[in-house]
Design an enzyme around this catalytic site. Structure first.
Site, PDB file in Angstrom:
ATOM      1  CD  GLU A 179      -1.685  -2.354   1.622  1.00  0.00           C
ATOM      2  OE1 GLU A 179      -0.695  -2.651   2.151  1.00  0.00           O
ATOM      3  OE2 GLU A 179      -2.476  -3.192   1.816  1.00  0.00           O
ATOM      4  CG  PHE A 203     -10.046  -9.453  11.613  1.00  0.00           C
ATOM      5  CD1 PHE A 203      -8.812  -9.687  12.032  1.00  0.00           C
ATOM      6  CD2 PHE A 203     -10.170  -9.351  10.285  1.00  0.00           C
ATOM      7  CE1 PHE A 203      -7.653 -10.040  11.223  1.00  0.00           C
ATOM      8  CE2 PHE A 203      -9.093  -9.964   9.414  1.00  0.00           C
ATOM      9  CZ  PHE A 203      -7.967 -10.207   9.963  1.00  0.00           C
ATOM     10  CD  GLN A 204      -7.498  -7.124   7.710  1.00  0.00           C
ATOM     11  OE1 GLN A 204      -8.244  -7.037   7.179  1.00  0.00           O
ATOM     12  NE2 GLN A 204      -6.129  -7.588   7.675  1.00  0.00           N
ATOM     13  CE  LYS A 255     -17.899  -6.942   3.725  1.00  0.00           C
ATOM     14  NZ  LYS A 255     -16.998  -7.517   2.930  1.00  0.00           N
ATOM     15  CG  MET A 259      22.066  12.721   3.253  1.00  0.00           C
ATOM     16  SD  MET A 259      23.258  13.990   2.478  1.00  0.00           S
ATOM     17  CE  MET A 259      22.398  14.657   1.096  1.00  0.00           C
TER      18      MET A 259
HETATM   19  C1  LIG Z   1      12.142   6.298   5.228  1.00  0.00           C
HETATM   20  C2  LIG Z   1      13.341   7.014   5.740  1.00  0.00           C
HETATM   21  N1  LIG Z   1      14.325   6.471   6.438  1.00  0.00           N
HETATM   22  C3  LIG Z   1      15.429   6.979   6.746  1.00  0.00           C
HETATM   23  C4  LIG Z   1      15.758   8.228   6.288  1.00  0.00           C
HETATM   24  C5  LIG Z   1      16.958   8.948   6.681  1.00  0.00           C
HETATM   25  N2  LIG Z   1      17.860   9.022   5.507  1.00  0.00           N
HETATM   26  C6  LIG Z   1      17.915  10.182   4.800  1.00  0.00           C
HETATM   27  S1  LIG Z   1      19.137   9.974   3.394  1.00  0.00           S
HETATM   28  C7  LIG Z   1      19.523   8.084   4.133  1.00  0.00           C
HETATM   29  C8  LIG Z   1      20.527   7.389   3.261  1.00  0.00           C
HETATM   30  C9  LIG Z   1      19.925   7.153   1.850  1.00  0.00           C
HETATM   31  O1  LIG Z   1      20.898   6.008   1.298  1.00  0.00           O
HETATM   32  P1  LIG Z   1      20.889   5.443  -0.253  1.00  0.00           P
HETATM   33  O2  LIG Z   1      19.370   5.200  -0.514  1.00  0.00           O
HETATM   34  O3  LIG Z   1      21.800   4.484  -0.343  1.00  0.00           O
HETATM   35  O4  LIG Z   1      21.160   6.844  -1.036  1.00  0.00           O
HETATM   36  P2  LIG Z   1      22.549   7.718  -1.157  1.00  0.00           P
HETATM   37  O5  LIG Z   1      22.428   8.623   0.200  1.00  0.00           O
HETATM   38  O6  LIG Z   1      23.366   6.719  -0.890  1.00  0.00           O
HETATM   39  O7  LIG Z   1      22.542   8.241  -2.444  1.00  0.00           O
HETATM   40  C10 LIG Z   1      18.701   8.033   5.161  1.00  0.00           C
HETATM   41  C11 LIG Z   1      18.816   6.791   5.872  1.00  0.00           C
HETATM   42  C12 LIG Z   1      14.753   8.631   5.160  1.00  0.00           C
HETATM   43  N3  LIG Z   1      15.089   9.824   4.620  1.00  0.00           N
HETATM   44  N4  LIG Z   1      13.568   8.066   5.058  1.00  0.00           N
END
Ligand SMILES: Cc1ncc(C[n+]2csc(CCOP(=O)(O)OP(=O)(O)O)c2C)c(N)n1
Length: 606
Positions: free
Chosen positions: A81, A143-144, A193, A502
Site C-alpha cells: 500500500e 478485526f483489522q 463496509k 547521505m
Molecule cells: C524512510 C526513511 N528512513 C530514513 C531516512 C533517513 N535517511 C536520509 S538519506 C538516507 C540514506 C539514503 O541512502 P541511499 O538510499 O543509499 O542513498 P544515497 O544517500 O547513498 O544516495 C537515510 C537513511 C529517510 N529519509 N527516509
C-alpha cells in the site's frame, strides 16, 4: 437511507455537513435506480475525473473491488500500500491531476501513512479511499480496525468518515475538490463496509459547496501594486520560487516576470523546473545544498520575492540571518504559510498564476546590470555545480551528468532520498515544470520507484528515469514487478555506493567518521574503506533482483561504459534496472551545516 444531519469540523477549517440535501436525493430517486455505496465510490472516481486507480484489496473493500473492474478505470495493483500511495503521488506530480488510491482497513490503511504524509508535506492532490469495519463495530477493536480518522488527521488536508450511503456521491465530489483546490493535498475517505453495501439514489451534486472552506481566493489588488512598486524600485531583486509555481501552472508567467524585470531566479528542490536552469538568470537551487551564487544572492538582495515557496529550514538555515538586507514579499495561496517562518513585508495571498498575470503589466521593463555582474562573479568563484575530475573510482555525479547529456535534458527525473537526490538536483538541468519529481518536505526513502511508475502512467510517451540509492530502492523494490506487468519502460538507475550515503556523509563531517549503521556490505561492516568496484561485496545482488522481477538489468562500474549503456537503455521500450558501482566516499557539496547561516556554506572540504 434516511439522511442524518451531522456536522464535523475539518482540518481545512471547513465545517462540512454529512447530510445529503434531501432535494438531491428525491430528484435522483425519481430518475435513476439505486446504487450500492461501493458503486457510488467507483462512479465517484470516474465522475470526478480519475483515470487510474492504485489499489490493494482486502476484506472490507471486496464490494468495491467487485465493481471496479466494471468501469474503464485503469486499475493498478502495486505490491504494497505504501507503493500505491507513492505511485498515485508520482502520477499526480507528473500529470497535475488528482492521484487516486484504494486500500483496505487496518494494515492496508496504516501502510498508506508515510505516503499520505509525503503528499501532505509537498502539497500533492490525492484521494485515498480506505475501507473501514462496519459502523456498528467501530470502537470494538474489530478485526483489522484502525482509527484512520485519528491517525490521518494531522497528515491530510481533510478526512471523511462516511456514515451514510446517501453521502457518498457528495463526499467523493468534495474529496476531489478539497484535494485539488487552494493548496492541494491528500484527502482520505474512510468507508465502513456496511455503508458500501447499502443502496442509495443519491447522485453527484451539480456543484460543491462546503461551508467555511472557500478556496476562491482573489489577491488584494493593493498588495499586488505594492509588490510591483517594490520590484520597480529594487536594485538587487531575487525571485525565490517553490513548488507552488508548478502546482499553480504558473511557470510561464514566472519566466515572463523574470525576463521583463531582469530578476535572477533561484528555486527550491520542489521548484526545480519552474524556471529554465539553462537561462542566464538562473541561480539554480538555494539552501543547504544550494549553489554559492544563489545563497550569496539571497543574503545580499534588497528584495526577495518568494513565489509559492514556504521558507523551509533546509532553505533558510538560521532564519535570523536569512536574507538580512531584504524586503520580503511572499506570494502564496496558503495564508498560513505567509509569515510563518519569516517576517514578511509584502504579503500577497492568492493563486500564483493570476497574481503574476496581474503583476506583470505593473512591472517596468528593467535591467540590473551591476547586480547581475556581482552575481556572475559569484558564479565564477564557485560554479554550480562541479565534481572532482581526478577520482579513481566512478563518481555518482559523473553518472548523473551523463544521464543529463544522453537524455538531452528531456527526461522526467524521479528520485529517491539521499545524496543521489541532491546530485540529481545539481547535475541535471531542468527546463520544464513537472520534470523533476522528488519527496522534498518529508524526505521519504522508498518514494522513487513507485513514484516513477505513477509518472510513467501519467506520461506514457516520455522517458522516465528513476535515480535511486542502494538503500532507498530496498524500501519498495517489490514495485518493480508492476513496471514489468504493465510494460512501463521506466529506467531505474541505482547509484550503488554500498552505503546509506547521505547519513555516511553527516557521520563523516559531524560525527568524526564514526560510520555507524550505514554500511550495506555482505558483512555489514566496512571491509575496506575504499571498496574496489570489482569486489562484489554488496548485497542484495541487484541484477538478480531485476531478473527475479522480470526486468532487464545491467551493472556498470567503468566510466567508459556509461554512455553506450545509457544510449542502449534509453532507446529500449522495456523497464531496465541499471546499477552503477560508484565511489562510496563522494560528498554532496556545497553544504550548509544545519542551522547555520546561508553565508557560512562549505564549498570544499580540506
Ligand atoms: C524512510 C526513511 N528512513 C530514513 C531516512 C533517513 N535517511 C536520509 S538519506 C538516507 C540514506 C539514503 O541512502 P541511499 O538510499 O543509499 O542513498 P544515497 O544517500 O547513498 O544516495 C537515510 C537513511 C529517510 N529519509 N527516509
Amino acid at each position: 437511507m434516511k439522511a442524518k444531519k451531522r456536522t464535523q469540523r475539518t482540518q481545512t477549517g471547513a465545517s462540512t455537513s454529512c447530510a445529503t440535501a434531501p432535494a438531491v436525493v428525491k430528484e435522483a430517486h425519481a430518475m435513476d435506480e439505486l446504487r450500492s455505496g461501493a458503486k457510488c465510490i467507483v462512479d465517484g472516481f470516474v465522475e470526478n475525473g480519475a483515470e487510474v486507480v492504485f489499489g490493494y484489496p482486502g476484506g472490507v473493500v471486496l464490494d468495491i473491488f467487485n465493481v471496479i473492474n466494471t468501469t474503464n478505470l485503469h486499475f493498478i495493483l502495486p505490491r504494497h500500500e505504501q507503493g500505491a500511495v507513492h505511485a498515485a503521488d508520482g502520477y499526480a506530480r507528473a500529470s497535475g491531476k488528482v492521484g487516486v488510491c484504494l486500500v483496505t482497513s487496518g494494515p492496508g490503511a496504516t501502510n498508506t501513512i508515510t505516503g499520505l504524509a509525503t503528499a501532505y508535506m509537498d502539497g500533492i492532490p490525492l484521494v485515498c479511499v480506505t475501507g473501514q469495519v462496519p459502523l456498528t463495530m467501530i470502537g470494538n477493536d474489530a478485526f483489522q480496525e484502525a482509527d484512520v480518522m485519528g491517525i490521518t488527521r494531522p497528515i491530510t488536508k481533510h478526512n471523511f468518515l462516511v456514515r451514510s450511503v446517501d453521502d457518498i456521491p457528495r463526499i467523493m465530489a468534495e474529496a476531489f475538490y478539497i484535494a485539488s483546490t487552494g493548496k492541494p493535498g491528500p484527502v482520505v475517505v474512510d468507508v465502513p463496509k456496511d455503508v458500501q453495501r447499502q443502496k442509495t439514489a443519491a447522485r453527484k451534486p451539480d456543484r460543491v459547496h462546503i461551508r467555511s472552506y472557500n478556496p476562491e481566493i482573489h489577491a488584494d489588488a493593493r498588495h499586488i501594486t505594492k509588490l510591483a512598486e517594490a520590484i520597480n524600485q529594487a536594485q538587487r531583486p531575487v525571485l525565490y520560487v517553490g513548488g507552488g509555481v508548478i502546482a499553480g501552472n504558473a511557470a510561464q508567467e514566472l519566466t515572463d516576470l523574470a525576463h521583463k524585470a531582469d530578476i535572477p531566479v533561484t528555486t527550491t528542490l520542489m521548484g526545480l523546473g519552474s524556471f529554465p536552469e539553462t537561462d542566464p538568470l538562473a541561480l539554480r537551487m538555494l539552501g543547504m545544498h544550494g549553489s554559492f551564487a544563489a545563497n550569496m544572492a539571497v543574503q545580499d538582495c534588497d528584495l526577495l520575492i518568494s513565489v509559492g515557496a514556504r521558507f523551509d529550514d533546509r532553505v533558510t538555515g538560521r532564519v535570523d540571518s536569512f536574507a538580512p538586507k531584504a524586503t520580503v514579499a511572499h506570494i502564496d495561496v496558503d495564508r498560513s504559510a505567509i509569515g510563518k517562518c519569516i517576517r514578511t513585508h509584502i504579503p500577497v495571498q492568492g493563486y500564483v498564476k493570476p497574481v503574476l498575470q496581474e503583476l506583470l503589466p505593473q512591472v517596468r521593463s528593467n535591467t540590473h546590470t551591476p547586480w547581475r555582474t556581482r552575481i556572475d562573479a559569484w558564479k565564477v568563484e564557485h560554479p554550480a555545480f562541479t565534481y572532482p575530475q581526478d577520482s579513481k573510482l566512478m563518481l555518482p555525479q559523473f553518472v548523473i551528468d551523463q544521464i543529463y547529456q544522453v537524455s538531452k535534458g528531456q527526461a522526467i527525473i524521479v528520485t529517491d532520498v539521499g545524496q543521489h537526490q541532491m546530485w540529481s538536483a545539481h547535475f541535471y538541468k531542468y527546463t520544464q515544470p513537472r520534470s523533476f519529481i522528488s519527496s522534498g518536505g518529508l524526505g521519504t526513502m522508498g518514494f522513487g520507484l513507485p513514484a516513477a511508475i505513477g509518472a510513467q502512467l501519467a506520461r506514457p510517451n516520455e522517458l522516465v528515469v528513476a535515480i535511486v540509492g542502494d538503500g532507498g530502492i530496498q524500501m519498495n523494490a517489490q514495485e518493480l514487478v508492476v513496471a514489468v506487468e504493465h510494460k512501463l519502460p521506466i529506467k531505474v538507475m541505482i547509484l550503488n555506493n554500498g552505503r546509506l550515503g547521505m547519513v555516511r556523509q553527516w557521520q563523516e563531517i559531524f560525527y568524526n567518521r564514526n560510520y555507524s549503521g550505514v554500511v550495506l556490505t555482505r558483512s555489514g561492516r566496512l571491509v575496506n574503506e575504499r571498496i574496489a568496484p570489482e569486489q562484489d561485496v554488496y548485497l542484495p545482488d541487484f541484477m538478480k533482483l531485476a531478473e527475479a522481477h522480470g526486468a532487464n538489468g545491467m551493472r556498470i562500474s567503468r566510466e567508459k561504459d556509461v554512455v553506450p549503456a545509457l544510449k542502449k537503455v534509453f532507446a529500449s521500450s522495456e523497464p531496465w534496472v541499471m546499477e552503477f558501482i560508484v565511489s562510496p566516499e563522494a560528498n554532496v557539496l556545497p553544504m550548509g551545516p544545519p542551522n547555520s547561516s546561508l553565508s557560512d556554506m562549505i564549498c570544499k572540504f580540506a
